[in-house]
Design an enzyme around this catalytic site. Structure first.
Site, PDB file in Angstrom:
ATOM      1  N   LYS A  76       0.856  -1.186   0.000  1.00 39.06           N
ATOM      2  CA  LYS A  76       0.000   0.000   0.000  1.00 39.06           C
ATOM      3  C   LYS A  76       0.896   1.240   0.000  1.00 39.06           C
ATOM      4  O   LYS A  76       1.935   1.253   0.678  1.00 39.06           O
ATOM      5  CB  LYS A  76      -0.881  -0.019   1.262  1.00 39.06           C
ATOM      6  CG  LYS A  76      -1.900   1.120   1.334  1.00 39.06           C
ATOM      7  CD  LYS A  76      -2.799   0.973   2.577  1.00 39.06           C
ATOM      8  CE  LYS A  76      -3.870   2.043   2.632  1.00 39.06           C
ATOM      9  NZ  LYS A  76      -4.768   1.886   3.815  1.00 39.06           N
ATOM     10  N   SER A 151      -9.787   1.998   2.853  1.00 38.57           N
ATOM     11  CA  SER A 151      -8.877   2.756   2.030  1.00 38.57           C
ATOM     12  C   SER A 151      -7.845   1.908   1.295  1.00 38.57           C
ATOM     13  O   SER A 151      -7.209   2.393   0.355  1.00 38.57           O
ATOM     14  CB  SER A 151      -8.161   3.790   2.901  1.00 38.57           C
ATOM     15  OG  SER A 151      -7.298   3.154   3.826  1.00 38.57           O
ATOM     16  N   SER A 175      -9.990  -0.380   7.135  1.00 38.76           N
ATOM     17  CA  SER A 175      -9.449  -0.271   5.774  1.00 38.76           C
ATOM     18  C   SER A 175      -8.754  -1.495   5.215  1.00 38.76           C
ATOM     19  O   SER A 175      -8.382  -1.507   4.041  1.00 38.76           O
ATOM     20  CB  SER A 175      -8.487   0.902   5.690  1.00 38.76           C
ATOM     21  OG  SER A 175      -9.225   2.088   5.517  1.00 38.76           O
TER      22      SER A 175
HETATM   23  N1  GLN Z   1     -13.174   4.422   6.420  1.00 33.57           N
HETATM   24  C1  GLN Z   1     -12.538   4.884   7.626  1.00 33.57           C
HETATM   25  C2  GLN Z   1     -12.120   6.316   7.460  1.00 33.57           C
HETATM   26  O1  GLN Z   1     -12.425   6.870   6.481  1.00 33.57           O
HETATM   27  C3  GLN Z   1     -11.383   3.988   7.971  1.00 33.57           C
HETATM   28  C4  GLN Z   1     -10.198   4.243   7.154  1.00 33.57           C
HETATM   29  C5  GLN Z   1      -9.020   3.382   7.542  1.00 33.57           C
HETATM   30  O2  GLN Z   1      -9.180   2.344   8.190  1.00 33.57           O
HETATM   31  N2  GLN Z   1      -7.847   3.854   7.164  1.00 33.57           N
HETATM   32  O3  GLN Z   1     -11.511   6.887   8.304  1.00 33.57           O
END
Ligand code: GLN
Length: 490
Positions: A76, A151, A175
């Site tokens: 990532k 994400s 995410s």
């Molecule tokens: N969807 C969540 C956010 O927008 C979690 C994102 C994540 O786990 N990095 O913060």
């Protein structure tokens, strides 16, 4: 070449049936063919990958290989990689070449893993659909009109499409697990503190955790074994021995207690997702596990709590991007103050700005007690619910997401709709415990994820229960149809 599971690939490499160079070349060709549709890579590091593959082949020839030597993966783009563009999905870092490797990148490289590139992601990991990325959305290999989740959407898509057998991810509020569910693969988030955060670009430091997206719990166990462990460079890294996750996979399920919280089956849950999860519970019962009800009374607090704590920490972490030391610098500024303002205005996207503003607000004098302090208290209640549940069960099971993959653009106009996507994943981060999402069937043509949650630092049990399910089912072996671009290239 379609990538198989990692243990089988490693065996083929050790027997010299295939070389790491051959595997890596085939991977690069598939990326070239499929990624124009998926948009899952921000950077492909073909030269470095082939050099690493050759080094892996030499190591294999010397008989010094680990279980991962020569296996291609992707990282990532939140992990710093020395000499390689590290953007975090943001225009702010669109020109940032990291001067060092993140701890988990280092550890995987030391095991002989071959990184083929950096995957697309929501900007600074803020999002649930990969649509906040400066580099554009990623497409779901099961349906290119839909999001692969976020994400870690790029990492989920490259594994689901069979480009690489595994990819790293991070999970601050879901995410890893959420995109794994929407893309029909396995996504594992260890306990907070298990993998070093050194070199992982910070979003919300008390929640961020590195983990892995792979085909199966067995593959995840292999990779996490290499990634986990104490690192003095991360002050929240936990100095505890890493158990043998691979050996623990084979423990039978008989007598295990699996807790099911009714709060997970609320009105927001898609009926087909609910049905698939209940079928999975039947599989566990058939394997000898006992299914019992557990209560998570404060679950409904988790989304509002998270959306105070995470933006508060983000507003502090992202203060370092000011156009001075690294990252985007505005060329239109006449004064120092204007340089800060314009660089941040030009460099950050809308969602990141929304989080910085929310976070600054909840931390400001006069509002701190009403929001931030309250959220910290609610966080303790949520963590307490999970702790109490684990006094009577070994793992908790439920859905990973309220719906299967949604259409690109479907939720972008309404941030709260997007935030509600994380309703089942966030409590796990607030409590710092491990969680996994594994495929458990389909809703129409779209995969559905089953979530398993374990007590703090008991990754072994989570992986074990997931593996036993995968021995009894084949949902994790299902593959998306080949996208049009790939068919055309045949
Ligand atoms: N969807 C969540 C956010 O927008 C979690 C994102 C994540 O786990 N990095 O913060």
């Amino acid at each position: 070449m379609e990538t198989g599971d990692i243990a089988a690939l490693a065996r083929a490499l050790r027997k010299r049936e295939v070389s790491s160079r051959e595997l890596t070349e085939a991977t690069l060709q598939r990326i070239e063919r499929l990624d124009p549709v998926l948009n899952a890579f921000i950077t492909v590091t073909a030269g470095q990958a082939l050099a690493a593959a050759d080094a892996a082949d030499r190591r294999l020839a010397r008989g010094e290989a680990t279980a991962l030597t020569g296996i291609p993966i992707a990282h990532k783009d939140i992990f710093c990689t020395r000499g390689v563009l590290t953007t975090c999905g943001s225009k702010m870092l669109a020109n940032f070449v990291a001067p060092y490797d993140a701890a988990i990148v280092e550890r995987l490289a030391a095991a002989g893993v071959v990184s083929v590139g950096k995957t697309n992601m929501d900007e600074f990991a803020m999002g649930s659909s990969n649509e906040t990325s400066f580099f554009g959305p990623v497409r779901n290999p099961w349906d290119p009109e839909r999001s692969p989740g976020g994400s870690s959407g790029g990492s989920a898509a490259v594994v689901a499409a069979g480009l690489v057998p595994a990819a790293t991810g991070t999970d601050t509020g879901g995410s890893i697990r959420q995109p794994a569910a929407l893309a029909g693969i396995t996504g594992f988030k260890p306990s907070y503190g298990r993998c070093s955060r050194y070199g992982m670009i910070a979003f919300a430091s008390s929640l961020d955790q590195a983990g892995i997206l792979a085909r199966s719990a067995a593959d995840a166990a292999l990779l996490i074994t290499a990634m986990a462990g104490f690192d003095p460079r991360d002050s929240t890294s936990v100095d505890a021995p890493v158990p043998d996750y691979v050996a623990a996979l084979d423990r039978p399920l008989a007598g295990r207690r699996i807790g099911v919280p009714p709060q997970f089956f609320d009105a927001g849950l898609d009926p087909q997702c609910a049905a698939r999860v209940r079928e999975a519970l039947q599989v566990f019962a058939g394997l000898g596990a006992e299914i019992v009800e557990v209560a998570l009374p404060n679950l409904a607090l988790s989304v509002p709590t998270y959306y105070i704590v995470a933006p508060a920490e983000a507003s502090s972490n992202l203060a370092r991007f000011d156009g001075v030391r690294f990252g985007h610098r505005s060329t239109a500024a006449g004064s120092l103050e204007e340089l800060y303002k314009r660089s941040r205005q030009e460099g950050f996207g809308a969602e990141v700005k929304r989080r910085i503003m929310t976070g600054t607000y909840v931390l400001s004098a006069g509002y701190y007690d009403a929001y931030y302090l309250q959220a910290q208290k609610a966080r303790q209640l949520i963590a307490g619910d999970l702790r109490r549940a684990f006094e009577s069960v070994d793992v908790i099971a439920g859905p990973t997401t309220p719906t299967p993959a949604f259409r690109l653009g479907e939720k972008t106009e309404d941030p709260v709709q997007m935030y509600l996507n994380d309703i089942y994943t966030i409590a796990v981060n607030l409590a710092g415990v491990p969680g996994i999402s594994i495929p458990c069937g389909f809703a129409g043509h779209l995969p559905v994820g089953l979530q398993l949650i374990g007590p703090a630092f008991d990754e072994a049990t989570v992986l074990n229960v997931a593996h036993q399910y995968q021995l009894a089912t084949d949902w994790h072996r299902r593959r998306p149809p080949q996208p049009a671009a790939a068919r055309g290239a045949r």
